[in-house]
Design a protein around this motif. Structure first.
Motif, PDB file in Angstrom:
ATOM      1  N   ARG A  51       5.745   7.653  -6.621  1.00 59.53           N
ATOM      2  CA  ARG A  51       6.382   6.692  -5.711  1.00 59.53           C
ATOM      3  C   ARG A  51       5.888   5.272  -5.982  1.00 59.53           C
ATOM      4  NH1 ARG A  51       5.950  10.980  -1.907  1.00 59.53           N
ATOM      5  NH2 ARG A  51       3.948  10.195  -1.128  1.00 59.53           N
ATOM      6  N   GLN A  52       4.586   5.137  -6.237  1.00 59.82           N
ATOM      7  CA  GLN A  52       4.057   3.803  -6.501  1.00 59.82           C
ATOM      8  C   GLN A  52       4.548   3.259  -7.842  1.00 59.82           C
ATOM      9  OE1 GLN A  52       3.440   2.502  -3.771  1.00 59.82           O
ATOM     10  NE2 GLN A  52       1.377   1.740  -4.041  1.00 59.82           N
ATOM     11  N   GLU A  78      11.571  11.476  -1.555  1.00 61.88           N
ATOM     12  CA  GLU A  78      10.810  12.513  -0.848  1.00 61.88           C
ATOM     13  C   GLU A  78      10.321  13.604  -1.784  1.00 61.88           C
ATOM     14  OE1 GLU A  78      14.589  15.284   0.613  1.00 61.88           O
ATOM     15  OE2 GLU A  78      13.418  14.123   2.070  1.00 61.88           O
ATOM     16  N   GLY A 125       2.711  10.905  -4.720  1.00 59.33           N
ATOM     17  CA  GLY A 125       2.297   9.567  -4.318  1.00 59.33           C
ATOM     18  C   GLY A 125       2.214   8.615  -5.493  1.00 59.33           C
ATOM     19  N   GLN A 182       0.829  -1.204   0.000  1.00 58.23           N
ATOM     20  CA  GLN A 182       0.000   0.000   0.000  1.00 58.23           C
ATOM     21  C   GLN A 182       0.864   1.254   0.000  1.00 58.23           C
ATOM     22  OE1 GLN A 182      -2.953  -0.123   3.114  1.00 58.23           O
ATOM     23  NE2 GLN A 182      -3.282  -2.308   2.851  1.00 58.23           N
ATOM     24  N   ASP A 183       1.942   1.230   0.781  1.00 58.78           N
ATOM     25  CA  ASP A 183       2.899   2.335   0.768  1.00 58.78           C
ATOM     26  C   ASP A 183       4.131   1.866  -0.006  1.00 58.78           C
ATOM     27  OD1 ASP A 183       3.355   0.448   2.728  1.00 58.78           O
ATOM     28  OD2 ASP A 183       4.503   1.812   3.993  1.00 58.78           O
ATOM     29  N   ALA A 184       4.776   2.792  -0.696  1.00 57.84           N
ATOM     30  CA  ALA A 184       5.821   2.430  -1.647  1.00 57.84           C
ATOM     31  C   ALA A 184       7.042   1.784  -1.002  1.00 57.84           C
ATOM     32  CB  ALA A 184       6.251   3.676  -2.425  1.00 57.84           C
ATOM     33  N   ARG A 185       7.371   2.161   0.238  1.00 58.22           N
ATOM     34  CA  ARG A 185       8.502   1.588   0.965  1.00 58.22           C
ATOM     35  C   ARG A 185       9.822   1.724   0.200  1.00 58.22           C
ATOM     36  NH1 ARG A 185       6.058  -3.792   4.112  1.00 58.22           N
ATOM     37  NH2 ARG A 185       4.057  -2.843   4.641  1.00 58.22           N
ATOM     38  N   ALA A 229      -3.868   4.126  -0.820  1.00 57.15           N
ATOM     39  CA  ALA A 229      -3.388   5.346  -0.182  1.00 57.15           C
ATOM     40  C   ALA A 229      -3.388   6.543  -1.138  1.00 57.15           C
ATOM     41  CB  ALA A 229      -1.973   5.133   0.363  1.00 57.15           C
ATOM     42  N   ALA A 230      -3.753   6.294  -2.400  1.00 57.76           N
ATOM     43  CA  ALA A 230      -3.707   7.362  -3.398  1.00 57.76           C
ATOM     44  C   ALA A 230      -5.048   8.080  -3.480  1.00 57.76           C
ATOM     45  CB  ALA A 230      -3.354   6.769  -4.762  1.00 57.76           C
TER      46      ALA A 230
END
Length: 359
Positions: free
Chosen positions: A138-139, A131, A135, A85-88, A162-163
């Motif tokens: 990043r994905q 950074e 979003g 869910q988050d790119a990590r 999360a987007a």
């Protein structure tokens, strides 16, 4: 088509996952379920990130897990790509650094760097740090990183959850391109149907750690007694049709399936290409006789195949067959009774052109 056999029993606190299925994955198998249904648990077991007290996982005939024989293939040897869910992403590395890190630690054949980068539109992002990315960007990087090792199986755990809506619209075409270009068997987890109707060809529905439904997307959507696909915003059908022409003046696309013609708002695809159209149940009406002098352009001869009445609500769902494809219709119980609809009855399905959109 790749065979993934799972026979898993896993208990965590009060939750238990019990699933025994042969999953034949052509392109994308969507995994749908409410929160707590076991979607992420299943993916983590497939990836080898979690272990279970009893179970078997076989992919393409090779055992990844067999507790009865003491077999456990560790995650790095399963050749799995995973997108969370988050790119990590690693914050201290550039985009290129994140991709190189994944490629350096991969075993076996790699996908060409340039092809992955081009497919996901990352050419101008390679020197940037995570950074400084949006979003959606990043994905896209996270997906590219998962692809770098040419995985046998791609696991995607709600990558769009999360987007915001803008990022979701941005990401979906990239996901489609990855699926079409690299043809990696994929399990795509989501808790709503939005992405799955656009990306998946099969659907596995989990409920309380059990399999509630499994089949082609259009077949699962046609199950009137399946709550996960019956919500007011979810109840829908999928029609596959071929583009025949475009009307540039009126901005319409003409399609054909079987012996039926269909009009779609907007200029979609190219002539002779197949498109998949999601039709919401609330956007379909039924007429007992062919109406005349109305604004609705799509009037399709149909046959009633199933009826389900929800006595706890004002609504009923009716399934009609149109040239071998199914349409779900949501109407009031009052209308159902007034029309005296019954199975095998010949009717007309009415679809507003303005409400139809290609997936």
């Amino acid at each position: 088509m790749t065979a993934l056999r799972v026979d898993l029993q896993s208990t965590l606190g009060e939750f238990s996952l019990q699933i025994t299925e042969q999953l034949n994955i052509d392109t994308v198998l969507g995994v749908l379920g409410n929160n707590g249904a076991g979607k992420t648990t299943l993916l983590r077991l497939l990836a080898g990130l979690d272990q279970t007290e009893q179970g078997v996982i076989e992919f393409g005939g090779s055992p990844w897990l067999d507790t009865s024989r003491g077999i456990f293939v560790p995650p790095h040897k399963r050749r799995i790509g995973m997108v969370f869910q988050d790119a990590r992403l690693f914050p201290h590395l550039t985009v290129m650094g994140n991709l190189d890190f994944a490629a350096d630690r991969a075993a076996g054949q790699l996908l060409p760097h340039k092809e992955v980068i081009k497919t996901l539109g990352l050419e101008k992002l390679l020197a940037r740090s995570p950074e400084g990315l949006s979003g959606g960007e990043r994905q896209r990087v996270a997906l590219a990183r998962a692809l770098m090792s040419a995985p046998q199986l791609l696991l995607m755990d709600e990558p769009l959850s999360a987007a915001d809506m803008g990022y979701r619209i941005e990401l979906l075409p990239y996901l489609r391109q990855v699926i079409d270009r690299f043809k990696i068997p994929t399990l795509y987890v989501a808790h709503t149907l939005d992405e799955l109707t656009q990306l998946a060809d099969q659907l596995l529905v989990l409920r309380g750690g059990r399999c509630a439904a499994l089949g082609l997307v259009n077949e699962v959507l046609a199950q009137l007694d399946l709550p996960e696909v019956a919500g007011r915003k979810e109840a829908s059908s999928i029609i596959t049709a071929r583009v025949t022409s475009h009307d540039l003046d009126y901005q319409l696309t003409s399609l054909r399936f079987g012996g039926q013609s269909l009009s779609l708002s907007g200029l979609v695809a190219k002539p002779n290409e197949d498109v998949r159209i999601r039709v919401f149940a609330t956007d379909v009406a039924i007429a007992l006789t062919k109406p005349q002098g109305i604004s609705i352009r799509n009037v399709l001869p149909a046959v009633v195949t199933a009826i389900r009445v929800d006595v706890a609500s004002p609504f009923a769902d009716v399934l009609v067959a149109v040239d071998g494809q199914s349409l779900r219709v949501r109407m009031t119980r009052a209308s159902l009774d007034e029309m005296n609809l019954r199975e095998s009855q010949h009717v007309f399905a009415l679809l507003k052109t303005a409400s139809l959109a290609s997936d």
